[in-house]
Design a protein around this motif. Structure first.
Motif, mmCIF file in Angstrom:
data_model
loop_
_atom_site.group_PDB
_atom_site.id
_atom_site.type_symbol
_atom_site.label_atom_id
_atom_site.label_comp_id
_atom_site.label_asym_id
_atom_site.label_seq_id
_atom_site.Cartn_x
_atom_site.Cartn_y
_atom_site.Cartn_z
ATOM 1 N N GLU A 73 47.529 45.772 44.253
ATOM 2 C CA GLU A 73 46.077 45.741 44.034
ATOM 3 C C GLU A 73 45.759 46.553 42.788
ATOM 4 O OE1 GLU A 73 43.692 46.765 47.364
ATOM 5 O OE2 GLU A 73 44.852 45.516 48.761
ATOM 6 N N ASP A 74 46.097 45.972 41.645
ATOM 7 C CA ASP A 74 45.946 46.657 40.377
ATOM 8 C C ASP A 74 45.066 45.781 39.489
ATOM 9 O OD1 ASP A 74 46.180 47.661 37.847
ATOM 10 O OD2 ASP A 74 48.368 47.513 37.736
ATOM 11 N N GLY A 75 43.790 46.135 39.445
ATOM 12 C CA GLY A 75 42.789 45.305 38.771
ATOM 13 C C GLY A 75 43.137 44.953 37.334
ATOM 14 N N TYR A 117 44.813 41.444 36.657
ATOM 15 C CA TYR A 117 44.227 40.151 37.002
ATOM 16 C C TYR A 117 42.883 39.924 36.335
ATOM 17 C CZ TYR A 117 47.533 41.339 40.749
ATOM 18 O OH TYR A 117 48.629 41.750 41.446
ATOM 19 N N ILE A 118 42.595 38.674 36.015
ATOM 20 C CA ILE A 118 41.269 38.295 35.499
ATOM 21 C C ILE A 118 40.307 38.116 36.679
ATOM 22 C CG2 ILE A 118 39.991 36.623 34.090
ATOM 23 C CD1 ILE A 118 42.788 35.668 33.042
ATOM 24 N N HIS A 119 40.822 37.465 37.741
ATOM 25 C CA HIS A 119 40.000 37.155 38.919
ATOM 26 C C HIS A 119 39.831 38.418 39.771
ATOM 27 C CE1 HIS A 119 38.541 34.829 42.376
ATOM 28 N NE2 HIS A 119 39.395 35.502 43.116
ATOM 29 N N ARG A 120 38.666 39.087 39.628
ATOM 30 C CA ARG A 120 38.451 40.339 40.363
ATOM 31 C C ARG A 120 37.148 40.337 41.142
ATOM 32 N NH1 ARG A 120 40.089 44.036 35.262
ATOM 33 N NH2 ARG A 120 38.512 42.643 34.442
ATOM 34 N N THR A 121 36.374 39.261 41.036
ATOM 35 C CA THR A 121 35.017 39.255 41.607
ATOM 36 C C THR A 121 35.012 39.358 43.127
ATOM 37 O OG1 THR A 121 35.130 36.868 41.434
ATOM 38 C CG2 THR A 121 33.867 38.020 39.745
ATOM 39 N N GLU A 122 36.088 38.921 43.777
ATOM 40 C CA GLU A 122 36.092 38.968 45.248
ATOM 41 C C GLU A 122 36.784 40.223 45.794
ATOM 42 O OE1 GLU A 122 36.845 34.987 47.150
ATOM 43 O OE2 GLU A 122 37.008 34.389 45.063
ATOM 44 N N GLY A 123 37.022 41.207 44.935
ATOM 45 C CA GLY A 123 37.631 42.456 45.390
ATOM 46 C C GLY A 123 39.063 42.595 44.905
ATOM 47 N N PRO A 124 39.571 43.842 44.881
ATOM 48 C CA PRO A 124 40.908 44.106 44.343
ATOM 49 C C PRO A 124 42.043 43.493 45.166
ATOM 50 C CG PRO A 124 39.965 46.086 45.328
ATOM 51 C CD PRO A 124 38.874 45.063 45.311
ATOM 52 N N ASP A 125 41.761 43.124 46.433
ATOM 53 C CA ASP A 125 42.818 42.555 47.274
ATOM 54 C C ASP A 125 42.822 41.024 47.240
ATOM 55 O OD1 ASP A 125 40.347 42.506 48.527
ATOM 56 O OD2 ASP A 125 41.194 42.565 50.548
ATOM 57 N N ASP A 126 41.906 40.396 46.470
ATOM 58 C CA ASP A 126 41.810 38.936 46.537
ATOM 59 C C ASP A 126 42.890 38.238 45.718
ATOM 60 O OD1 ASP A 126 40.298 36.644 47.636
ATOM 61 O OD2 ASP A 126 40.077 36.164 45.515
ATOM 62 N N PRO A 164 45.835 39.531 44.608
ATOM 63 C CA PRO A 164 47.117 39.734 45.294
ATOM 64 C C PRO A 164 47.272 38.805 46.506
ATOM 65 C CG PRO A 164 46.174 41.855 44.707
ATOM 66 C CD PRO A 164 45.131 40.814 44.365
ATOM 67 N N ALA A 165 46.171 38.553 47.216
ATOM 68 C CA ALA A 165 46.222 37.656 48.385
ATOM 69 C C ALA A 165 46.643 36.247 47.978
ATOM 70 C CB ALA A 165 44.853 37.622 49.075
ATOM 71 N N HIS A 166 46.085 35.738 46.887
ATOM 72 C CA HIS A 166 46.458 34.389 46.441
ATOM 73 C C HIS A 166 47.933 34.330 46.032
ATOM 74 C CE1 HIS A 166 42.470 32.859 46.835
ATOM 75 N NE2 HIS A 166 41.955 33.690 45.958
ATOM 76 N N ILE A 167 48.403 35.387 45.376
ATOM 77 C CA ILE A 167 49.813 35.420 44.953
ATOM 78 C C ILE A 167 50.735 35.442 46.169
ATOM 79 C CG2 ILE A 167 51.574 36.848 43.816
ATOM 80 C CD1 ILE A 167 49.364 37.689 41.809
ATOM 81 N N LYS A 168 50.408 36.281 47.155
ATOM 82 C CA LYS A 168 51.243 36.357 48.363
ATOM 83 C C LYS A 168 51.241 35.023 49.103
ATOM 84 C CE LYS A 168 50.211 41.276 48.878
ATOM 85 N NZ LYS A 168 49.433 42.261 49.646
ATOM 86 N N ALA A 169 50.083 34.347 49.114
ATOM 87 C CA ALA A 169 50.026 33.032 49.768
ATOM 88 C C ALA A 169 50.904 32.032 49.021
ATOM 89 C CB ALA A 169 48.585 32.539 49.844
ATOM 90 N N ALA A 170 50.902 32.109 47.670
ATOM 91 C CA ALA A 170 51.724 31.189 46.879
ATOM 92 C C ALA A 170 53.210 31.420 47.112
ATOM 93 C CB ALA A 170 51.401 31.349 45.390
ATOM 94 N N LEU A 171 53.596 32.666 47.407
ATOM 95 C CA LEU A 171 55.011 33.006 47.600
ATOM 96 C C LEU A 171 55.488 32.732 49.029
ATOM 97 C CD1 LEU A 171 55.149 36.397 45.682
ATOM 98 C CD2 LEU A 171 56.215 34.251 44.974
ATOM 99 N N THR A 172 54.573 32.516 49.959
ATOM 100 C CA THR A 172 54.968 32.219 51.338
ATOM 101 C C THR A 172 54.542 30.782 51.655
ATOM 102 O OG1 THR A 172 52.997 33.407 52.070
ATOM 103 C CG2 THR A 172 55.058 34.666 52.032
ATOM 104 N N GLN A 173 54.105 30.469 52.876
ATOM 105 C CA GLN A 173 53.895 29.066 53.245
ATOM 106 C C GLN A 173 52.460 28.788 53.676
ATOM 107 O OE1 GLN A 173 56.650 27.436 52.677
ATOM 108 N NE2 GLN A 173 57.712 29.387 52.396
ATOM 109 N N THR A 174 51.938 27.648 53.250
ATOM 110 C CA THR A 174 50.669 27.157 53.774
ATOM 111 C C THR A 174 50.928 26.306 55.010
ATOM 112 O OG1 THR A 174 49.638 27.202 51.601
ATOM 113 C CG2 THR A 174 48.654 25.710 53.195
ATOM 114 N N GLN A 175 52.155 25.840 55.134
ATOM 115 C CA GLN A 175 52.461 24.879 56.205
ATOM 116 C C GLN A 175 53.904 25.052 56.668
ATOM 117 O OE1 GLN A 175 54.344 22.138 54.316
ATOM 118 N NE2 GLN A 175 55.367 21.899 56.281
ATOM 119 N N LEU A 176 54.120 24.886 57.960
ATOM 120 C CA LEU A 176 55.458 24.930 58.547
ATOM 121 C C LEU A 176 55.640 23.699 59.430
ATOM 122 C CD1 LEU A 176 55.354 28.628 59.821
ATOM 123 C CD2 LEU A 176 56.725 27.809 57.891
#
Lengths: 139, 139, 139
Positions: free
Chosen positions: C73-75, C78-87, C89-101
């Protein structure tokens, strides 16, 4: 529409990518399904699945080194150390790759691209018996 | 229960995320399947698939930069260099994202969330023709 | 061959891995499908899915810390910061794991390995209502 299920046993020898394209394709083609969906499921959390280039073996070596770098066997980083220094890195590498793959079947064959191979990615140093479930649905 | 298969051709222009939600949804809806399962398969190892936010384009820019940072075009890191400095980073980025996605269909539509878009992630610098297989099963 | 669909609502309390194996298995078993395929789909881009070890909770703590380190969470990053410092990082973690199993079903049960659990991975700090679609196809 019908389905078939098979448990593929792979005895890994050490860390790294083990190509299983031939075993998986051969089983799928024996089911005489012309069109359908193959699902490949790895029943472990310290080994995983990956579709990658099967032409130049250097790609595999570079991939293995990348994952060793991003999740090193460095005990100071991890709380979970009771199963050995390679166990927590193994869980991380499994989380970053796939537990499951699905590949459509058309004209009786997997629709893999020219350079695509299916790999079991063993993340532990010691040999392990691994079980991969193959599920084919189609007609 | 019936199934349909389609090969979607995407001509990428450069590195980055290309949204394919419209093409994929439109094809799926034309099959008149009320309930079922859509599988999307990328036949390449230097391009991949991702479901990500399709609202703020900054999210895509940040994602692309993250993957460039984690797998940089730094020849000294890789043995496999014959296909150009962007080729081995491309394989790593593909390994970290998805070769395949599955999305359930309900009431004739993909069950994507409000902010979810489907992306082809081109990892090579040069334009490439890419083939995505769509497989729909349902009734 | 028949299919069933269910929308599972999970109210997360904070960042981290939430085990959903019991809810998912219980629903799947109630459908009385002996053999088939279960698909689990996460309708969000700042939460994701993961199959991981469900024995030692230290594995989960180490996994969470790994993802916090790789996508901090290092502002300034990232360019995208409007939804908070954890947003972002959240998208990156989702991209590295799975949307579907996808998990095959045999003898009326998911073919999960002994130590495998199914997790919803919440990447945001604040509590969120999350919707997971379960789709089961089989007979």
């Amino acid at each position: 529409m019908r389905q078939a299920l098979h448990r593929l046993q792979i005895h890994t020898k050490h860390k790294g990518l083990v190509e299983i394209t031939t075993q998986v394709s051969a089983w799928a083609e024996r089911q005489k399904i012309t069109a359908g969906l193959l699902t490949i499921f790895c029943r472990h959390t310290s080994a995983s699945l990956l579709i990658q280039e099967n032409a130049d073996p250097d790609v595999r070596a570079d991939l293995e080194r990348f994952f060793d770098t991003i999740a090193p066997e460095d005990g100071k980083r991890y709380i979970h150390r009771t199963e050995g220094p390679d166990d927590m890195p193994a869980h991380i590498k499994a989380a970053l790759t796939q537990t499951q793959l699905a590949i459509p079947v058309a004209s009786g064959r997997l629709v893999l691209g020219t350079w695509q191979g299916i790999y079991l990615f063993e993340h532990r140093r010691a040999p392990h018996p691994r079980e991969i479930v193959l599920h084919l649905l189609g007609e």
